[in-house]
Design an enzyme around this catalytic site. Structure first.
Site, PDB file in Angstrom:
ATOM      1  N   CYS A   1      15.408  -6.288 -10.209  1.00  0.00           N
ATOM      2  CA  CYS A   1      14.863  -4.934 -10.410  1.00  0.00           C
ATOM      3  C   CYS A   1      15.929  -3.995 -10.982  1.00  0.00           C
ATOM      4  CB  CYS A   1      14.324  -4.392  -9.088  1.00  0.00           C
ATOM      5  SG  CYS A   1      13.526  -2.789  -9.275  1.00  0.00           S
TER       6      CYS A   1
ATOM      7  N   CYS B   1      18.373   0.721  -5.493  1.00  0.00           N
ATOM      8  CA  CYS B   1      18.126   1.045  -4.073  1.00  0.00           C
ATOM      9  C   CYS B   1      19.126   0.283  -3.182  1.00  0.00           C
ATOM     10  CB  CYS B   1      16.694   0.683  -3.698  1.00  0.00           C
ATOM     11  SG  CYS B   1      15.491   1.326  -4.887  1.00  0.00           S
TER      12      CYS B   1
ATOM     13  N   CYS C   1      18.009  -2.700  -0.910  1.00  0.00           N
ATOM     14  CA  CYS C   1      17.062  -3.718  -1.384  1.00  0.00           C
ATOM     15  C   CYS C   1      17.722  -4.993  -1.900  1.00  0.00           C
ATOM     16  CB  CYS C   1      16.184  -3.120  -2.479  1.00  0.00           C
ATOM     17  SG  CYS C   1      14.877  -4.278  -2.950  1.00  0.00           S
TER      18      CYS C   1
ATOM     19  N   CYS D   1      -1.260  -7.370   0.608  1.00  0.00           N
ATOM     20  CA  CYS D   1      -0.433  -6.414  -0.132  1.00  0.00           C
ATOM     21  C   CYS D   1       0.465  -7.142  -1.127  1.00  0.00           C
ATOM     22  CB  CYS D   1       0.415  -5.603   0.845  1.00  0.00           C
ATOM     23  SG  CYS D   1       1.476  -4.419   0.001  1.00  0.00           S
TER      24      CYS D   1
ATOM     25  N   CYS E   1      -3.894  -4.039  -1.369  1.00  0.00           N
ATOM     26  CA  CYS E   1      -2.839  -3.033  -1.468  1.00  0.00           C
ATOM     27  C   CYS E   1      -1.852  -3.542  -2.507  1.00  0.00           C
ATOM     28  CB  CYS E   1      -2.152  -2.873  -0.115  1.00  0.00           C
ATOM     29  SG  CYS E   1      -0.760  -1.719  -0.148  1.00  0.00           S
TER      30      CYS E   1
ATOM     31  N   CYS F   1      -0.510   4.748   0.973  1.00  0.00           N
ATOM     32  CA  CYS F   1       0.323   4.139   2.008  1.00  0.00           C
ATOM     33  C   CYS F   1       1.749   4.575   1.696  1.00  0.00           C
ATOM     34  CB  CYS F   1       0.194   2.613   1.948  1.00  0.00           C
ATOM     35  SG  CYS F   1       1.367   1.738   2.996  1.00  0.00           S
TER      36      CYS F   1
ATOM     37  N   ARG G   1       2.384   1.720  10.733  1.00  0.00           N
ATOM     38  CA  ARG G   1       2.701   0.284  10.705  1.00  0.00           C
ATOM     39  C   ARG G   1       4.134   0.021  11.162  1.00  0.00           C
ATOM     40  NH1 ARG G   1       1.485  -0.977   5.649  1.00  0.00           N
ATOM     41  NH2 ARG G   1      -0.664  -1.065   6.327  1.00  0.00           N
TER      42      ARG G   1
HETATM   43  N1  SAM Z   1       9.590  -1.711  -6.281  1.00  0.00           N
HETATM   44  C1  SAM Z   1       8.587  -0.988  -5.614  1.00  0.00           C
HETATM   45  C2  SAM Z   1       9.125   0.237  -4.908  1.00  0.00           C
HETATM   46  O1  SAM Z   1      10.314   0.305  -4.625  1.00  0.00           O
HETATM   47  O2  SAM Z   1       8.321   1.111  -4.608  1.00  0.00           O
HETATM   48  C3  SAM Z   1       7.831  -1.827  -4.606  1.00  0.00           C
HETATM   49  C4  SAM Z   1       8.569  -2.861  -3.797  1.00  0.00           C
HETATM   50  S1  SAM Z   1       9.835  -2.244  -2.700  1.00  0.00           S
HETATM   51  C5  SAM Z   1      10.596  -3.707  -2.157  1.00  0.00           C
HETATM   52  C6  SAM Z   1       8.857  -1.621  -1.337  1.00  0.00           C
HETATM   53  C7  SAM Z   1       9.555  -1.077  -0.138  1.00  0.00           C
HETATM   54  O3  SAM Z   1      10.221  -2.101   0.585  1.00  0.00           O
HETATM   55  C8  SAM Z   1      10.655  -0.057  -0.340  1.00  0.00           C
HETATM   56  O4  SAM Z   1      10.159   1.225  -0.624  1.00  0.00           O
HETATM   57  C9  SAM Z   1      11.342  -0.082   1.000  1.00  0.00           C
HETATM   58  O5  SAM Z   1      10.738   0.840   1.884  1.00  0.00           O
HETATM   59  C10 SAM Z   1      11.075  -1.496   1.508  1.00  0.00           C
HETATM   60  N2  SAM Z   1      12.311  -2.272   1.644  1.00  0.00           N
HETATM   61  C11 SAM Z   1      13.022  -2.855   0.660  1.00  0.00           C
HETATM   62  N3  SAM Z   1      14.113  -3.468   1.149  1.00  0.00           N
HETATM   63  C12 SAM Z   1      14.116  -3.250   2.485  1.00  0.00           C
HETATM   64  C13 SAM Z   1      14.995  -3.628   3.546  1.00  0.00           C
HETATM   65  N4  SAM Z   1      16.106  -4.319   3.318  1.00  0.00           N
HETATM   66  N5  SAM Z   1      14.685  -3.254   4.816  1.00  0.00           N
HETATM   67  C14 SAM Z   1      13.552  -2.535   5.042  1.00  0.00           C
HETATM   68  N6  SAM Z   1      12.690  -2.158   4.079  1.00  0.00           N
HETATM   69  C15 SAM Z   1      12.966  -2.511   2.815  1.00  0.00           C
HETATM   70  C1  DTB Z   2       6.867  -1.536   3.320  1.00  0.00           C
HETATM   71  O1  DTB Z   2       6.969  -0.371   3.757  1.00  0.00           O
HETATM   72  N1  DTB Z   2       7.620  -2.552   3.734  1.00  0.00           N
HETATM   73  C2  DTB Z   2       7.295  -3.760   3.007  1.00  0.00           C
HETATM   74  C3  DTB Z   2       6.126  -3.308   2.103  1.00  0.00           C
HETATM   75  N2  DTB Z   2       6.016  -1.916   2.386  1.00  0.00           N
HETATM   76  C4  DTB Z   2       6.148  -3.580   0.669  1.00  0.00           C
HETATM   77  C5  DTB Z   2       8.455  -4.376   2.339  1.00  0.00           C
HETATM   78  C6  DTB Z   2       9.587  -4.726   3.285  1.00  0.00           C
HETATM   79  C7  DTB Z   2      10.631  -5.449   2.509  1.00  0.00           C
HETATM   80  C8  DTB Z   2      11.746  -5.959   3.377  1.00  0.00           C
HETATM   81  C9  DTB Z   2      12.792  -6.650   2.579  1.00  0.00           C
HETATM   82  C10 DTB Z   2      12.310  -7.884   1.858  1.00  0.00           C
HETATM   83  O2  DTB Z   2      11.625  -8.731   2.457  1.00  0.00           O
HETATM   84  O3  DTB Z   2      12.665  -8.046   0.676  1.00  0.00           O
HETATM   85 FE1  SF4 Z   3      13.352  -2.274  -7.038  1.00  0.00          FE
HETATM   86 FE2  SF4 Z   3      13.826  -2.919  -4.521  1.00  0.00          FE
HETATM   87 FE3  SF4 Z   3      14.109  -0.415  -5.299  1.00  0.00          FE
HETATM   88 FE4  SF4 Z   3      11.625  -1.506  -5.173  1.00  0.00          FE
HETATM   89  S1  SF4 Z   3      13.013  -1.118  -3.467  1.00  0.00           S
HETATM   90  S2  SF4 Z   3      12.484  -0.238  -6.814  1.00  0.00           S
HETATM   91  S3  SF4 Z   3      12.120  -3.621  -5.743  1.00  0.00           S
HETATM   92  S4  SF4 Z   3      15.328  -2.168  -6.002  1.00  0.00           S
END
Ligand code: SAM
Ligand code: DTB
Ligand code: SF4
Length: 331
Positions: free
Chosen positions: A67, A71, A74, A111, A142, A202, A274
């Site tokens: 990506c 973030c 992430c 989702c 979702c 959501c 959730r």
């Molecule tokens: N890329 C899109 C975005 O950022 O909106 C959708 C996928 S992103 C992985 C969705 C959500 O996953 C993020 O907004 C964040 O709240 C959650 N997330 C990502 N990495 C995480 C982590 N290590 N621990 C907890 N939540 C995480």
């Molecule tokens: C949300 O609030 N948590 C989910 C879903 N919406 C998309 C994602 C959690 C991701 C946790 C890290 C991973 O598994 O990559």
């Molecule tokens: Fe990309 Fe992860 Fe950020 Fe979503 S949370 S925009 S997948 S880097």
């Protein structure tokens, strides 16, 4: 009016110029004695929901890794060296197969998540097919695909998407310490587009990223003051992934996590709150406290997007032990 309609009626939002919740008020909730806070949350919860029914959502990463956003939490960011490999988008048949398996195991909502800053035109064409196909097997849908423009929101709506997930993640003041490739207003703009198109919103966030109490309260204030507040509010406990800048962050006290759930419940009474990422690292006792505090939804299935989640057998056993059951429209 029947009892049923009273129970699930969404209160009319007050027409106020002022935000409904100040950060100070929310911080004061966080500081209540634990038992008083949970008691208030329970009262609110029981006014609006069956307290023993839990909504089950299964996640699938339809496009993993690489990506372009930075973030800090992430594992899928190209800026973070986490060993998550970039993969091409799944095809529709693989997505439907996973959705059918989730449905067979009792999930009500599916989702689909993608590691994008925003989808391209070609991406959208595939996602539209996925949404139609998952709806076709009788599940709620979702998607979480990053930022959307007006046209994309309408495409998803017309495909029959039920919910769009777009998290605010943290307070505005802390956002820049976690992400530099977009700003808070970008998030708010997409949420507004989604809401205006009539999709269910959501939106939630992550705790345990090193935010202070005021910032944690600031996230809840942002969510609770959206007009209307989100239908579904995921509260994630940071999953610390090696290779991300937040890998060494100090754990949040589990009782402070429970407090966050309770405060979300009190400030967003009719939302589905959730208990999201981080359950694999959480004891059953803490999860039970989260349900007591008003959580009434979980991610169900052994995988979140790239990290683990408790297996289905373990979750079924936990719900059984607590006398809880999957939510269905018939309850
Ligand atoms: N890329 C899109 C975005 O950022 O909106 C959708 C996928 S992103 C992985 C969705 C959500 O996953 C993020 O907004 C964040 O709240 C959650 N997330 C990502 N990495 C995480 C982590 N290590 N621990 C907890 N939540 C995480
Ligand atoms: C949300 O609030 N948590 C989910 C879903 N919406 C998309 C994602 C959690 C991701 C946790 C890290 C991973 O598994 O990559
Ligand atoms: Fe990309 Fe992860 Fe950020 Fe979503 S949370 S925009 S997948 S880097």
């Amino acid at each position: 009016m029947t009892t049923q309609t009273v129970k699930f009626f969404r209160p009319v939002q007050k027409q106020e110029a002022e935000p409904r919740w100040s950060v100070d008020e929310i911080e004061a909730l966080f500081k209540l004695p634990f038992s008083d806070l949970l008691y208030r949350a329970q009262q609110v919860h029981r006014q609006h929901f069956d307290p023993n029914a839990v909504q089950l959502s299964t996640l699938l990463s339809i496009k993993t890794g690489g990506c372009s956003e930075d973030c800090g939490y992430c594992p899928q960011s190209a800026f973070n060296d986490t060993g998550v490999e970039s993969r091409a988008m799944l095809d529709v048949s693989a997505v439907v197969e996973a959705a059918q398996a989730a449905k067979d195991r009792g999930a009500g909502r599916f989702c689909m998540g993608a590691a994008w800053r925003e989808p391209s035109g070609d991406d959208m064409a595939s996602v539209v097919e996925m949404v139609k196909a998952v709806r076709g097997i009788g599940m709620e849908t979702c998607a979480t695909l990053g930022m959307l423009n007006d046209e994309q929101v309408l495409q998803l709506r017309d495909a029959g998407l039920d919910y769009y997930n777009h998290n605010l993640d943290t307070a505005p003041e802390f956002y820049g310490s976690i992400i530099s490739t977009r700003d808070y207003q970008d998030r708010l703009d997409t949420i507004e587009r989604v809401r205006r198109a009539g999709l269910h919103v959501c939106s939630g966030g992550i705790v345990g990223m090193g935010e202070n109490l005021t910032q944690r309260a600031g996230l809840i204030a942002q969510l609770a003051n959206l007009d209307p507040y989100p239908d579904s509010v995921p509260i994630n406990n940071l999953v610390k992934v090696e290779g991300t800048p937040l890998a060494e962050t100090e754990d949040i006290d589990p009782l402070d996590f429970v407090r966050t759930i309770a405060v979300a419940r009190i400030t967003m009474p009719t939302a589905r709150v959730r208990l999201s990422a981080g359950r694999q690292q959480m004891s059953e006792a803490v999860q039970a406290l989260c349900f007591l505090a008003g959580a009434n939804s979980i991610f169900y299935g052994e995988q979140l997007l790239t990290t683990g989640n408790p297996d289905v057998e373990r979750d079924r056993a936990l719900l059984d032990k607590l006398g809880m059951y999957p939510f269905s429209e018939n309850h």
